[in-house]
Design an enzyme around this catalytic site. Structure first.
Site: not given
Length: 491
Positions: A35, A37-38, A98
């Protein structure tokens, strides 16, 4: 905490390139498994743009948050992605969340949020520096051990900037009363001190603000952030979570965004969140996550072992308090020049063109007496529709015509007096659309049921004066060493 074997994981990544499954995007950064993401740690260093991004190498769930890393000189050719940062100690055992990148004394450094939970599930959030050394981030000191009094442990996503010659950071936070905000810290001789909340005129604007960025466009400042818990309205804020900005003047003396305008979204599509912006040679470059939290059922590629991408890099400009975005000019190098095909029709109400598997389209629709205009992307019997209502000045994007993945519609105001301009990038499983020369943008993830080359169909209620444009077949992104087990460490 999972066991992370960097050598083994990097070898598995390299073996997965080039991406060959028909659902894999080829114009967008994504991984052969896990996966994404950011985007994180975006920075220019040693002649290349460095792009980190959150990644779970062990599955398609929001767990085991690590950072992958790639670098590029031109946004067309990239180093082979590698695992760069992963949970390894008591501070970040439940995820490397993040953060941002910076260059310090010739070194590429990152600042990220360490996430850890105790046996009862209580979270602790600390901010930590690290330095990229031979493809892996060497973790260093914890610089902020936790949130200040009056704030919850939802305290994450630091972003560095300079103000009056001193280094500062903004960080997403939540007050004890469950109100989202941004905190500001200043670097001092012996560490970092909290200056407090950067106040705004936004009231009751969500229970958490994530992924803040603070940057300057000449004499105007922009605070970008992702509020959670903001209710939808007829023509904006229609996703479960938003990503946008306010433009005004940031005063760290008053600790306030002064004379700022309303909150505006960067993107009007279904699948855009957590953007990060970095600056190089006067360009503000944004990369976002092509996904949406808490909408797992919208992304059926999970069944194939991977999910999500990053957006194309976009260059931002600010005009009268509104951000315009355009694909980075370097992407023009992906065009197959010999496939350039003009799109021309005069006095017609219908027009169609067969697209390539990877296509860029530029359209100018001179509407004439037409008041309802639609641009459809057809995948056999499935379709994505952009429909413009000239009288209401509303653009509607509908993907109810797709069988798999997320559906629904998004509507936003768009003023086009005579000419409706659009620019589209069509990937295997994604469309990025730019309207009115970047005044608005929309990111849409798609999962066509059949492996079929798309067709574009344009039609209107009455004849338009003119349809003009051009389309190109595009080269896929290239990753150095793909198909040969490359080590990805050349930049």
């Amino acid at each position: 905490m999972e066991h992370f074997d960097k050598k083994e994981i990097d070898a598995k990544i390299a073996a997965g390139f080039p991406l060959t499954h028909r659902r894999h995007n080829r114009l967008h950064i994504e991984m052969p498994f896990g996966l994404v993401n950011d985007p994180n740690g975006l920075v220019y260093h040693a002649g290349a743009y460095h792009i980190f991004y959150q990644w779970n190498p062990f599955g398609c769930t929001h767990k085991n948050k690590s950072w992958a890393h790639t670098a590029t000189r031109d946004f067309c050719t990239y180093t082979m992605p590698t695992l760069a940062l992963w949970p390894s100690d008591a501070y970040d055992k439940d995820g490397c969340y993040s953060g941002c990148g910076t260059v310090e004394d010739g070194r590429l450094r990152v600042l990220y949020t360490c996430n850890a939970k105790d046996a009862a599930g209580n979270r602790s959030s600390a901010q930590r520096f690290g330095t990229l050394v031979r493809g892996a981030v060497q973790k260093e000191e914890i610089v902020i051990a936790g949130p200040p009094d009056g704030f919850t442990s939802h305290f994450r996503d630091p972003y560095l900037f300079h103000w009056k010659g001193t280094r500062h950071l903004v960080i997403g936070a939540q007050t004890a009363e469950k109100r989202g905000c941004v905190l500001v810290y200043r670097e001092i001789a012996d560490g970092w001190t909290c200056l407090g909340e950067l106040k705004t005129q936004l009231k009751d604007f969500g229970y958490m603000w994530e992924c803040p960025n603070l940057l300057s466009f000449g004499d105007c400042d922009v605070l970008a952030f992702c509020p959670q818990g903001v209710p939808a309205r007829d023509y904006d804020r229609q996703n479960i979570y938003q990503a946008g900005y306010i433009a005004g003047h940031a005063s760290l003396d008053a600790m306030e965004m002064l004379t700022h305008g309303r909150f505006k979204e960067f993107d009007r599509g279904f699948d855009f969140y957590a953007p990060q912006i970095f600056t190089h040679e006067g360009r503000h470059i944004l990369i976002g996550w092509m996904g949406m939290p808490d909408r797992e059922a919208d992304y059926p590629s999970r069944a194939e072992g991977w999910v999500h991408s990053l957006t194309l890099p976009r260059v931002l400009t600010l005009r009268q308090g509104h951000i315009f975005s355009a694909p980075a000019a370097e992407l023009k190098a992906l065009r197959h020049r010999e496939t350039e095909r003009p799109l021309e029709a005069v006095g017609e109400s219908e027009f169609s063109a067969t697209l390539y598997d990877l296509t860029e389209i530029i359209l100018d629709l001179t509407m004439g007496e037409a008041y309802s205009i639609a641009v459809e992307l057809l995948f056999g019997l499935e379709k994505l529709v952009f429909r413009y209502d000239r009288l209401a000045q509303v653009m509607t994007i509908r993907r109810d015509g797709m069988k798999l993945g997320g559906r629904g519609e998004r509507r936003f105001k768009l003023y086009a007096e005579r000419i409706l301009s659009m620019r589209l990038y069509v990937d295997h499983g994604a469309v990025e659309a730019f309207f009115r020369h970047g005044e608005e943008a929309a990111t849409i993830a798609l999962f066509p049921e059949k492996n079929i080359r798309p067709t574009m169909r344009i039609f209107s209620d009455v004849d338009m004066d003119r349809i003009s444009g051009v389309l190109w077949e595009l080269e896929p992104l290239h990753f150095e060493g793909e198909g040969h087990g490359g080590d990805g460490e050349n930049m």
